[in-house]
Write a protein that holds these residues in place. Structure first.
Motif, PDB file in Angstrom:
ATOM      1  N   SER A 170      -7.068  -1.062   5.181  1.00  0.00           N
ATOM      2  CA  SER A 170      -6.258  -1.899   6.051  1.00  0.00           C
ATOM      3  C   SER A 170      -6.985  -3.212   6.309  1.00  0.00           C
ATOM      4  O   SER A 170      -8.198  -3.255   6.425  1.00  0.00           O
ATOM      5  CB  SER A 170      -5.999  -1.178   7.370  1.00  0.00           C
ATOM      6  OG  SER A 170      -5.372  -2.076   8.257  1.00  0.00           O
ATOM      7  N   LYS A 171      -6.197  -4.307   6.374  1.00  0.00           N
ATOM      8  CA  LYS A 171      -6.801  -5.632   6.534  1.00  0.00           C
ATOM      9  C   LYS A 171      -7.025  -5.964   8.005  1.00  0.00           C
ATOM     10  O   LYS A 171      -7.445  -7.051   8.341  1.00  0.00           O
ATOM     11  CB  LYS A 171      -5.907  -6.706   5.910  1.00  0.00           C
ATOM     12  CG  LYS A 171      -5.447  -6.407   4.493  1.00  0.00           C
ATOM     13  CD  LYS A 171      -6.621  -6.315   3.547  1.00  0.00           C
ATOM     14  CE  LYS A 171      -6.237  -5.882   2.145  1.00  0.00           C
ATOM     15  NZ  LYS A 171      -5.575  -4.593   2.055  1.00  0.00           N
TER      16      LYS A 171
ATOM     17  N   GLN B 227       2.750   2.338   2.166  1.00  0.00           N
ATOM     18  CA  GLN B 227       2.941   2.948   3.484  1.00  0.00           C
ATOM     19  C   GLN B 227       4.417   2.898   3.869  1.00  0.00           C
ATOM     20  O   GLN B 227       4.878   3.658   4.700  1.00  0.00           O
ATOM     21  CB  GLN B 227       2.091   2.234   4.528  1.00  0.00           C
ATOM     22  CG  GLN B 227       0.632   2.620   4.447  1.00  0.00           C
ATOM     23  CD  GLN B 227      -0.162   2.071   5.605  1.00  0.00           C
ATOM     24  OE1 GLN B 227      -0.303   0.849   5.739  1.00  0.00           O
ATOM     25  NE2 GLN B 227      -0.678   2.937   6.434  1.00  0.00           N
TER      26      GLN B 227
ATOM     27  N   ASP C 207       0.807  -1.222   0.000  1.00  0.00           N
ATOM     28  CA  ASP C 207       0.000   0.000   0.000  1.00  0.00           C
ATOM     29  C   ASP C 207       0.841   1.273   0.000  1.00  0.00           C
ATOM     30  O   ASP C 207       0.327   2.359   0.212  1.00  0.00           O
ATOM     31  CB  ASP C 207      -0.947  -0.013   1.202  1.00  0.00           C
ATOM     32  CG  ASP C 207      -0.207  -0.321   2.488  1.00  0.00           C
ATOM     33  OD1 ASP C 207       1.034  -0.266   2.490  1.00  0.00           O
ATOM     34  OD2 ASP C 207      -0.872  -0.612   3.495  1.00  0.00           O
TER      35      ASP C 207
HETATM   36  N1  UDP Z   1      -1.495  -8.696   3.751  1.00  0.00           N
HETATM   37  C1  UDP Z   1      -1.332 -10.015   3.323  1.00  0.00           C
HETATM   38  N2  UDP Z   1      -2.151 -10.978   3.848  1.00  0.00           N
HETATM   39  C2  UDP Z   1      -3.116 -10.705   4.781  1.00  0.00           C
HETATM   40  C3  UDP Z   1      -3.237  -9.358   5.226  1.00  0.00           C
HETATM   41  C4  UDP Z   1      -2.409  -8.394   4.690  1.00  0.00           C
HETATM   42  O1  UDP Z   1      -0.488 -10.310   2.487  1.00  0.00           O
HETATM   43  O2  UDP Z   1      -3.820 -11.622   5.194  1.00  0.00           O
HETATM   44  C5  UDP Z   1      -0.606  -7.633   3.179  1.00  0.00           C
HETATM   45  C6  UDP Z   1      -1.327  -6.434   2.603  1.00  0.00           C
HETATM   46  O3  UDP Z   1      -1.720  -6.628   1.278  1.00  0.00           O
HETATM   47  C7  UDP Z   1      -0.279  -5.339   2.728  1.00  0.00           C
HETATM   48  C8  UDP Z   1       0.453  -5.734   4.016  1.00  0.00           C
HETATM   49  O4  UDP Z   1       0.174  -7.115   4.230  1.00  0.00           O
HETATM   50  O5  UDP Z   1       0.642  -5.355   1.661  1.00  0.00           O
HETATM   51  C9  UDP Z   1       0.034  -4.886   5.193  1.00  0.00           C
HETATM   52  O6  UDP Z   1      -1.370  -4.934   5.346  1.00  0.00           O
HETATM   53  P1  UDP Z   1      -2.227  -3.683   5.781  1.00  0.00           P
HETATM   54  O7  UDP Z   1      -1.830  -2.482   4.977  1.00  0.00           O
HETATM   55  O8  UDP Z   1      -3.654  -4.102   5.714  1.00  0.00           O
HETATM   56  O9  UDP Z   1      -1.794  -3.515   7.282  1.00  0.00           O
HETATM   57  P2  UDP Z   1      -1.525  -2.136   8.051  1.00  0.00           P
HETATM   58  O10 UDP Z   1      -0.619  -1.313   7.173  1.00  0.00           O
HETATM   59  O11 UDP Z   1      -2.844  -1.514   8.229  1.00  0.00           O
HETATM   60  O12 UDP Z   1      -0.855  -2.585   9.316  1.00  0.00           O
END
Ligand code: UDP
Ligand code: MG
Length: 317
Positions: free
Chosen positions: A212-213, A106, A104
């Motif tokens: 976010s997942k 980030q 993403d």
């Molecule tokens: N992701 C993944 N499998 C999962 C959940 C997340 O490969 O079951 C990947 C998602 O596509 C992203 C990364 O892990 O590239 C971080 O996820 P996310 O942005 O949702 O988490 P956050 O940044 O909110 O902690």
């Protein structure tokens, strides 16, 4: 440092990008990484790992791979979680050094260059640390803080600003892949393997598209899972309770006997009820904790694979 200084421009960087329901991000991410790494003339490949997405992520990866021969893809048979995706990507990577970043954006891809240069200077593990945590709710921040203080205690490493954004030398990556456990916590294990390590600060960016997942439930599960896979402290709490209650029992026992023999034992029905409830709940709690660890052992001894790959896109360069 100059002894193992490498010659710039020869060493390939593999960028592992786990992706789950990221159809909106794949092209942007691939293009951005391509632009930044090409400008800095870093030879690279991208490995997208589609972690059983329910949207068009895989089609997007196929499109990206047609457009750019540096893009490779792995397709999981179902969602296995980010740690599995990271592992699969590292196993697939062919680079001399391997970076892991989020899909993403980030994790700012510009930082990859900084990490790569440090690797050229001979560092083997380059950890991305968060200069700031980005925008998060207060509750989220609170939970993250508690979680990281427990995990930092367990690992003996300051994890409060740790992230999954890292670059590893091939040697470190090979050691990482040798770890036999099913339940991997990438963030902490990369420092567990050791090697010559340094840190690079980065500012967590806003997610560009998609969402976010992490739900609250999945965060709690993630926290409990990783604390228990890194530490037996919750089991020691059980012992601690045992000791406290033993002391308590001795004191209360002496007092009760004294009262009995001195002839004014009270009709302590309330005391009995309270003790029963208290002891009962502590016992249940302790059994739960022990049960949780047994479940983890059960999961590990089954030795199931961490992920199943159903399709591969491999560029033939
Ligand atoms: N992701 C993944 N499998 C999962 C959940 C997340 O490969 O079951 C990947 C998602 O596509 C992203 C990364 O892990 O590239 C971080 O996820 P996310 O942005 O949702 O988490 P956050 O940044 O909110 O902690
Ligand atoms: Mg994210």
């Amino acid at each position: 440092m100059s002894a193992n200084q490498k010659k710039r421009g020869e060493n390939m960087l593999s960028v592992i990008i786990p992706a789950y329901n990221e159809e909106k991000m794949i092209q942007t991410t691939a293009d951005t990484v391509d632009r930044i790494l090409s400008e800095a003339s870093v030879p690279y490949e991208i490995v997208f790992v589609n972690d059983g997405s329910k949207d068009g992520t895989w089609q997007q990866i196929e499109t990206a791979a047609k457009k750019n021969p540096h893009v490779n893809g792995l397709h999981f048979s179902r969602n296995f979680g980010k740690e599995g995706a990271v592992f699969a990507g590292i196993a697939q990577a062919e680079g001399d050094c391997i970076a892991v970043m989020d899909c993403d954006l980030q994790h700012p891809p510009e930082t990859l260059i900084k990490m790569y240069r440090l690797w050229e200077d001979g560092y083997q593990v380059i950890e991305g640390v968060k200069a700031s945590r980005g925008r998060e709710s207060f509750i989220h921040k609170m939970f993250a803080k508690t979680f990281y203080s427990i995990i930092s205690d367990a690992t003996g490493i300051d994890m409060s600003r740790a992230s999954d954004f890292k670059l590893m030398d091939r040697q470190a990556a090979e050691e990482f892949l040798k770890l036999p456990e099913r339940n991997v916590f990438f963030r902490a294990l990369s420092s567990w393997v050791g090697f010559k390590t340094t840190y690079v600060e980065f500012d967590v960016q806003e997610r560009e598209a998609g969402e976010s997942k992490w739900s609250f439930k999945s965060l709690v599960r993630y926290a409990v899972n990783n604390i228990t896979s890194f530490s037996a402290a919750p089991m020691q709490i059980v012992t601690f309770f045992g000791v406290v209650f033993f002391v308590f029992a001795v004191l209360l026992g002496i007092q009760s006997l004294y009262m009995y023999f001195s002839g004014h034992a009270v009709a302590g029905f309330t005391t009995v009820i309270l003790l029963l409830l208290l002891v009962g709940s502590i016992l249940m709690f302790s059994l739960g904790v022990i049960g949780y660890y047994i479940a983890k052992i059960y999961d590990e001894v089954k030795m199931r694979p961490r992920y199943i790959i159903s399709e591969v896109i491999k560029s033939k360069e």
